[in-house]
Design an enzyme around this catalytic site. Sequence first.
Site, PDB file in Angstrom:
ATOM      1  N   MET A   1      -3.927  -6.505  -7.052  1.00 24.28           N
ATOM      2  CA  MET A   1      -3.411  -7.534  -7.956  1.00 24.28           C
ATOM      3  C   MET A   1      -4.498  -8.529  -8.367  1.00 24.28           C
ATOM      4  SD  MET A   1      -0.536  -6.167  -8.112  1.00 24.28           S
ATOM      5  CE  MET A   1       0.669  -7.213  -8.906  1.00 24.28           C
TER       6      MET A   1
ATOM      7  N   THR B   1      -9.404  -0.005 -18.453  1.00 28.50           N
ATOM      8  CA  THR B   1     -10.374  -0.551 -19.402  1.00 28.50           C
ATOM      9  C   THR B   1     -10.362  -2.066 -19.229  1.00 28.50           C
ATOM     10  OG1 THR B   1      -8.670  -0.633 -21.096  1.00 28.50           O
ATOM     11  CG2 THR B   1     -10.087   1.315 -21.089  1.00 28.50           C
TER      12      THR B   1
ATOM     13  N   HIS C   1       0.745   1.181 -13.107  1.00 29.65           N
ATOM     14  CA  HIS C   1       1.436  -0.036 -13.544  1.00 29.65           C
ATOM     15  C   HIS C   1       2.926   0.265 -13.635  1.00 29.65           C
ATOM     16  CE1 HIS C   1       1.883  -3.936 -15.408  1.00 29.65           C
ATOM     17  NE2 HIS C   1       2.699  -3.376 -16.281  1.00 29.65           N
TER      18      HIS C   1
ATOM     19  N   ILE D   1      -7.345  -9.348 -11.646  1.00 30.85           N
ATOM     20  CA  ILE D   1      -7.867  -8.990 -12.963  1.00 30.85           C
ATOM     21  C   ILE D   1      -9.363  -8.760 -12.799  1.00 30.85           C
ATOM     22  CG2 ILE D   1      -8.308  -9.863 -15.297  1.00 30.85           C
ATOM     23  CD1 ILE D   1      -5.651 -11.418 -15.029  1.00 30.85           C
ATOM     24  N   LEU D   2      -9.839  -7.637 -13.314  1.00 27.65           N
ATOM     25  CA  LEU D   2     -11.250  -7.271 -13.120  1.00 27.65           C
ATOM     26  C   LEU D   2     -12.064  -7.591 -14.371  1.00 27.65           C
ATOM     27  CD1 LEU D   2     -10.365  -3.934 -11.358  1.00 27.65           C
ATOM     28  CD2 LEU D   2     -11.477  -5.909 -10.278  1.00 27.65           C
TER      29      LEU D   2
ATOM     30  N   ASN E   1      -5.438   3.220 -12.556  1.00 28.03           N
ATOM     31  CA  ASN E   1      -4.495   2.187 -12.102  1.00 28.03           C
ATOM     32  C   ASN E   1      -3.080   2.716 -12.281  1.00 28.03           C
ATOM     33  OD1 ASN E   1      -3.559  -0.455 -11.325  1.00 28.03           O
ATOM     34  ND2 ASN E   1      -3.104  -0.862 -13.488  1.00 28.03           N
TER      35      ASN E   1
ATOM     36  N   SER F   1       3.391   3.966 -15.265  1.00 24.68           N
ATOM     37  CA  SER F   1       2.301   4.634 -15.985  1.00 24.68           C
ATOM     38  C   SER F   1       1.053   4.657 -15.123  1.00 24.68           C
ATOM     39  CB  SER F   1       1.936   3.854 -17.257  1.00 24.68           C
ATOM     40  OG  SER F   1       3.069   3.568 -18.041  1.00 24.68           O
TER      41      SER F   1
ATOM     42  N   ASP G   1      -4.011  -3.829 -18.171  1.00 26.33           N
ATOM     43  CA  ASP G   1      -2.867  -2.914 -18.333  1.00 26.33           C
ATOM     44  C   ASP G   1      -2.885  -2.152 -19.651  1.00 26.33           C
ATOM     45  OD1 ASP G   1      -1.983  -3.686 -15.827  1.00 26.33           O
ATOM     46  OD2 ASP G   1      -0.703  -5.268 -16.610  1.00 26.33           O
TER      47      ASP G   1
ATOM     48  N   GLY H   1       0.781  -1.239   0.000  1.00 24.63           N
ATOM     49  CA  GLY H   1       0.000   0.000   0.000  1.00 24.63           C
ATOM     50  C   GLY H   1       0.807   1.281   0.000  1.00 24.63           C
ATOM     51  N   SER H   2       2.044   1.228  -0.521  1.00 23.74           N
ATOM     52  CA  SER H   2       2.846   2.461  -0.473  1.00 23.74           C
ATOM     53  C   SER H   2       2.293   3.536  -1.413  1.00 23.74           C
ATOM     54  CB  SER H   2       4.323   2.167  -0.782  1.00 23.74           C
ATOM     55  OG  SER H   2       4.508   1.842  -2.131  1.00 23.74           O
ATOM     56  N   ASN H   3       1.679   3.150  -2.505  1.00 25.09           N
ATOM     57  CA  ASN H   3       1.069   4.167  -3.384  1.00 25.09           C
ATOM     58  C   ASN H   3      -0.160   4.788  -2.713  1.00 25.09           C
ATOM     59  OD1 ASN H   3       2.323   4.566  -6.182  1.00 25.09           O
ATOM     60  ND2 ASN H   3       2.442   2.348  -5.900  1.00 25.09           N
TER      61      ASN H   3
ATOM     62  N   GLU I   1       6.624   6.427  -8.901  1.00 22.26           N
ATOM     63  CA  GLU I   1       5.197   6.101  -8.741  1.00 22.26           C
ATOM     64  C   GLU I   1       4.571   6.997  -7.679  1.00 22.26           C
ATOM     65  OE1 GLU I   1       3.967   1.969  -8.462  1.00 22.26           O
ATOM     66  OE2 GLU I   1       5.897   1.317  -9.228  1.00 22.26           O
TER      67      GLU I   1
HETATM   68  C1  GAR Z   1       3.442  -0.978  -7.350  1.00 26.24           C
HETATM   69  O1  GAR Z   1       4.730  -1.015  -7.882  1.00 26.24           O
HETATM   70  C2  GAR Z   1       2.404  -0.948  -8.451  1.00 26.24           C
HETATM   71  O2  GAR Z   1       2.810  -0.201  -9.561  1.00 26.24           O
HETATM   72  C3  GAR Z   1       2.302  -2.409  -8.804  1.00 26.24           C
HETATM   73  O3  GAR Z   1       2.351  -3.078  -7.584  1.00 26.24           O
HETATM   74  C4  GAR Z   1       3.128  -2.308  -6.657  1.00 26.24           C
HETATM   75  C5  GAR Z   1       2.274  -2.097  -5.429  1.00 26.24           C
HETATM   76  O4  GAR Z   1       3.015  -1.445  -4.424  1.00 26.24           O
HETATM   77  N1  GAR Z   1       1.084  -2.692  -9.516  1.00 26.24           N
HETATM   78  C6  GAR Z   1       0.968  -3.628 -10.437  1.00 26.24           C
HETATM   79  O5  GAR Z   1       1.882  -4.361 -10.763  1.00 26.24           O
HETATM   80  C7  GAR Z   1      -0.389  -3.718 -11.080  1.00 26.24           C
HETATM   81  N2  GAR Z   1      -0.325  -4.439 -12.314  1.00 26.24           N
HETATM   82  P1  GAR Z   1       2.281  -0.724  -3.241  1.00 26.24           P
HETATM   83  O6  GAR Z   1       1.276  -1.736  -2.660  1.00 26.24           O
HETATM   84  O7  GAR Z   1       3.374  -0.417  -2.274  1.00 26.24           O
HETATM   85  O8  GAR Z   1       1.609   0.493  -3.791  1.00 26.24           O
END
Ligand code: GAR
Length: 203
Positions: A90, A141, A109, A92-93, A107, A136, A145, A12-14, A174
């Site tokens: 993580m 959609t 990626h 697929i929807l 999202n 990105s 990705d 969950g850092s993002n 990110e």
């Molecule tokens: C992030 O690097 C994000 O871009 C990636 O998972 C990580 C989650 O980190 N997402 C994907 O690969 C989606 N296809 P976080 O939980 O620390 O935000």
Amino acid sequence: MKNIVILISGRGSNMEAIVRALEAEKWPARIAAVISNKADAKGLLFAQEHGIPTAVVPSKQFASRDEFDAALREVIDSFAPNLVVLAGFMRILTAPFVEHYAGRILNIHPSLLPLFPGLATHQQALDAGVVEHGASVHFVTAQLDHGPIVVQATVPVLPGDTAEMLSERVLVEEHKIYPLAVRLFVEDRLSIKDDEVVIVHAV
Ligand code: GAR
């Protein structure tokens, strides 16, 4: 005041970067909920510490993708979101789920899409021998990705890089571009029209 619902599966850092930017920059928005498909997602603790409502919809307990997505949608919609933010979610929807949130689901990626969709993007980049890599933010959609790109950040690939070193370098970016994109959306400066991203720049 816009309602943001953030979906996570792990660290969950993002999500954390978005919460911190919202608090520091006083966006016209609040995080209505952080929802995970995994009960042990670390990011849930951070959300709880920040007084953000959390919910878990355990994907493992559903027999099909359709059933999981229907349950998830019900929980998300109970928080009346203006924007749904996938932050390391993580799963697929399904197409009906994505269509329900058309134009209001983002999202992030960890690659310069359309390069390297899917998993292990940093290893994919190293294997491909690219000199530049990145992340990105895009509207979601039904195609995994894909979807119109809002913003990208690039980092160099350096000699001797491992996937882990590269992922750390990308993650720093990110944490800048995702809050930026979400802020544009909640300020009504980011939308999608005829499958094209429209950004209204401040004057
Ligand atoms: C992030 O690097 C994000 O871009 C990636 O998972 C990580 C989650 O980190 N997402 C994907 O690969 C989606 N296809 P976080 O939980 O620390 O935000």
